[in-house]
Design an enzyme around this catalytic site. Structure first.
Site, short mmCIF file in Angstrom:
data_model
loop_
_atom_site.label_atom_id
_atom_site.label_comp_id
_atom_site.label_asym_id
_atom_site.label_seq_id
_atom_site.Cartn_x
_atom_site.Cartn_y
_atom_site.Cartn_z
N ARG A 173 1.05 -0.88 -0.13
CA ARG A 173 0.34 0.10 -0.05
C ARG A 173 1.07 1.34 0.04
NH1 ARG A 173 -3.42 -3.22 -1.66
NH2 ARG A 173 -5.41 -3.68 -0.97
N ASP B 213 4.69 -0.16 -7.06
CA ASP B 213 2.90 -0.29 -7.71
C ASP B 213 1.83 0.32 -6.86
OD1 ASP B 213 1.56 -2.06 -9.86
OD2 ASP B 213 1.05 -2.81 -7.84
N GLU C 27 -3.10 7.56 -4.26
CA GLU C 27 -2.72 7.78 -5.82
C GLU C 27 -4.75 7.07 -5.94
OE1 GLU C 27 -4.04 2.33 -5.41
OE2 GLU C 27 -1.54 3.48 -4.66
N HIS D 29 -0.68 0.28 -9.45
CA HIS D 29 -1.62 -0.83 -8.96
C HIS D 29 -2.03 -1.76 -9.37
CE1 HIS D 29 -3.21 -1.08 -4.55
NE2 HIS D 29 -2.62 -2.04 -5.12
#
Length: 336
Positions: free
Chosen positions: A243, A267, A272, A304
């Site tokens: 996260r 990622d 985000e 993500h």
């Protein structure tokens, strides 16, 4: 053939006739939900709209709803869902940091997560590690411009390095297995006691690569703050597929700018939501830290997407239906 969790539950008792409302459903997800619900005899109401206060009425008549991880499920939304009669909320994600679970419980809404193939994220993590170690971003950019010269800086091999894995649940453990296959020395840390774990600061000081796989909660937010990033080995690489808020982004940018860290592969990025899963190519990016990271040749960003495989998506759909069926069965026993 591997049996699915939902299919296993159907073998125990027949599916209940309740309707499950599925929010924020992409077309490929929708096709899987339709096929699985038809096979299991479940009624589903599928919507591409995210769960919000304004869309909560779509769930009226459903005690179970399913949501994605792309949007925060606010307290206002939870209250609206409860007014619509919702008692069970299944999120199609391993983490539930986008939901105020304690507040949901006070409203009488049970929250459940899913478990999907850990190999999806584990494979992607190893890809990011290798991309960072082999300077893949700058190499691909040069090749796109038909510059095929060797880079001035050589890559590094995993068998020569120590990798620190923070969080050794299903995904972290799958990453450890892959790292051992590459010949890397592995250090692990987890908030749960376990054999072989080392304190976090020891892992940070001793690792050439640090990869994060711990859940985000009140205690782990900014787990890697400025102080802990400063304790990382000079020239280390940070990888995050967990996260975004596990890392203090401003501190990470500073450590990359001053050369303390050699590279990062991310990622997930703090803040985000509302940025990832949309095309921002035609306008300014309302996320200065992300824009700065994107400018750096030693930072790899993906939106993500580590979980996004056909196997993991099938697991997620089956698990979602399984959690809802389990809730309905428990509720029916309580009413009997």
């Amino acid at each position: 053939m591997r049996s699915s969790p939902a299919a296993d539950q159907r073998a125990v008792s027949p599916a209940l006739p309740t309707t499950i409302t599925i929010y924020g459903c992409d077309p490929d997800e929708a096709a899987l939900f339709r096929a699985a619900s038809s096979r299991l005899g479940i009624r589903t109401a599928i919507s591409a709209l995210p769960v919000m206060e304004d869309t909560a009425e779509l769930a009226r008549g459903s005690r179970c709803v399913s949501v994605g991880h792309r949007y925060d499920v606010t307290r206002t939304t939870l209250r609206a869902l409860r007014r619509a009669g919702v008692e069970h909320l299944s999120t199609r994600s391993i983490g539930d940091d986008h939901i105020d679970r304690a507040y949901a419980a006070r409203l009488g809404i049970e929250v459940a997560t899913v478990r999907y193939s850990p190999d999806s994220v584990a494979d992607f993590t190893l890809m990011l590690v290798l991309m960072a170690l082999r300077h893949a971003k700058s190499m691909v950019r040069r090749a796109d411009l038909h510059d095929y010269r060797l880079a001035d800086e050589r890559g590094r091999e995993l068998r020569d390095l120590t990798v620190g894995v923070v969080g050794t649940g299903r995904i972290g453990s799958a990453v450890v297995t892959r790292l051992h296959a590459f010949g890397a020395r592995v250090l692990t840390h987890d908030k749960r006691p376990g054999a072989g774990h080392v304190p976090l600061d020891e892992l940070l000081r001793g690792s050439d690569v640090v990869t994060l796989h711990t859940p985000l909660d009140r205690d782990s937010r900014h787990l890697l703050d400025a102080g802990r990033i400063a304790r990382m080995r000079p020239g280390a690489v940070l990888v995050n597929t967990g996260r975004g808020a596990l890392v203090d982004t401003a501190a990470l940018v500073a450590a990359l700018e001053d050369g303390h860290l050699a590279a990062a592969a991310l990622d997930v990025v703090e803040g985000e939501r509302g940025i990832f899963y949309a095309d921002h190519g035609t306008g300014p990016l309302d996320h200065p830290a992300l824009a700065r990271l994107q400018e750096m040749p030693n930072v790899v960003i993906s939106p993500h997407t580590a979980f996004h495989t056909d196997h993991a998506l099938a697991d997620t759909v089956e698990q979602t239906l399984a959690t809802c069926l389990d809730f309905e069965r428990r509720s029916s026993r309580g009413r009997a």
